[in-house]
Design an enzyme around this catalytic site. Structure first.
Site: not given
Ligand SMILES: O=C(O)C(=O)C[C@]1(C(=O)O)C=C[C@@H](O)C=C1
Length: 350
Positions: A212, A214
């Site tokens: 992911t 950010f």
């Molecule tokens: O729910 C979380 O733990 C988040 O940080 C959000 C979130 C997202 O929005 O994609 C971040 C990383 C992962 O891909 C899953 C969820």
């Protein structure tokens, strides 16, 4: 080497989660919230979710000298930064399996904040449940919609009902607080430790590479100087609209191709203020067909201070009635450099 102190796992010791209401109340106070309270941190970084969320890890990685501040929703994090409650906000923008986080794209347009950095996390999801629960006991699994999408194959095989909640760690917190029997949560290893849950399985995402990305937002843009981006490559993010007519997107994208500028991402979103337009062919007496109206978000390699990039953007403005630079910032070269299984206390040095 000094290390971040292990966080207290005592219930009630968790930091307060910011909500729209608490921000509104704080805005009405003459003395800023938290004034006078001693903190070992000089700065604060807003993230969406509760402690144990992957976004919390990203906030600590992107802002090593900041206290991570949990926020109920994405918009609360945007608001917290806009009204000076925090110094930065760190939000997920895309995932290698689930794709773009559209809500964050839409908020980038609504708030006049600036992207000043990016970071990424290799997300290893765990399946958590109350101590003593067996895999075969589970009938429901809670998590963030992105996390449910990233573990879809695994959860289908398990034959459980999937339920979306605000964030992964919030799901774990709910299972623990409400003592939900037969209910699992897809969340991080840290969430299991914080909320006292068992890890029934780990690395349950559909593909090994689950990264992911950010973005780090600030109130002011990062001012890059000419020559910047040569040692550390820079990335620039923009959003624009197009005139109507054939070949407009091709013309817009050619301004980058003509200059050998490497485009790393394109995303289109409906233009919320004017989502449907009526097209009228040139010279035609009557209006033509209706079509959806889009905004295009593009990331490309290059610093805003680079004259080649400036020329490309000037050229783009010839075919784009609206264009805004969202930020120009150092590019992360190693995707997923931090693994979500990394012990939290070693993410940052203080
Ligand atoms: O729910 C979380 O733990 C988040 O940080 C959000 C979130 C997202 O929005 O994609 C971040 C990383 C992962 O891909 C899953 C969820």
């Amino acid at each position: 080497m000094s290390q971040r102190q292990p966080q207290q796992l005592v219930p009630g010791m968790q930091p307060a989660v910011l909500t729209m209401d608490s921000l509104l109340r704080a805005a009405e106070q003459t003395v800023p919230q938290g004034a006078g309270e001693a903190s070992k941190f000089r700065y604060r970084a807003a993230y969406q979710g509760v402690p144990g969320a992957y976004s919390e890890m990203a906030a600590c990685k992107a802002c090593p000298d900041a206290e991570p501040v949990p926020c109920e929703q994405f918009e609360v994090a945007f608001q917290a930064l806009s009204q000076w409650t925090t110094d930065w906000a760190v939000l997920p923008i895309e995932n290698s399996l689930g794709g773009s986080i559209h809500a964050v794209y839409d908020l980038l347009l609504r708030y006049r904040l600036h992207i000043v950095g990016e970071t990424s996390i290799a997300v290893n999801h765990c399946l958590l449940a109350l101590p003593g629960t067996k895999l075969s006991d589970l009938t429901r699994v809670l998590s963030h919609p992105q996390a449910l999408a990233q573990t879809d194959t695994y959860l289908r095989k398990l034959g459980v009902v999937k339920e979306a909640v605000d964030d992964t760690a919030g799901a774990a917190q709910m299972v623990a607080r409400q003592q939900l029997q037969g209910v699992g949560a897809v969340a991080s290893r840290r969430a299991a430790e914080l909320y006292g849950l068992d890890i029934l399985d780990e690395d349950i995402q559909d593909a090994k590479d689950n990264v992911t990305r950010f973005i780090k937002l600030a109130r002011d843009p990062l001012l890059s100087r000419e020559g910047e981006g040569e040692a550390t490559p820079f990335k620039t993010s923009i959003v624009f609209s197009l005139k109507e007519g054939p070949g407009q997107l091709f013309k817009a994208l050619s301004v980058f191709a003509l200059r050998d500028i490497d485009m790393t991402k394109i995303e289109s979103r409906p233009m919320r203020t004017n989502p449907i337009v009526l097209t009228k062919p040139e010279g035609a007496a009557q209006a033509g067909k209706q079509r959806f109206n889009y905004l295009f978000y593009i990331d490309f390699v290059g610093a805003l201070s680079d004259p080649v990039c400036q020329n490309a953007l000037r050229h783009l403005q010839e075919s784009a009635p609206f264009m805004r630079v969202l930020g120009s910032y150092p590019m992360e070269l190693q995707l997923g450099g931090l693994d979500s299984n990394t012990p939290f206390d070693s993410i940052n040095e203080h």
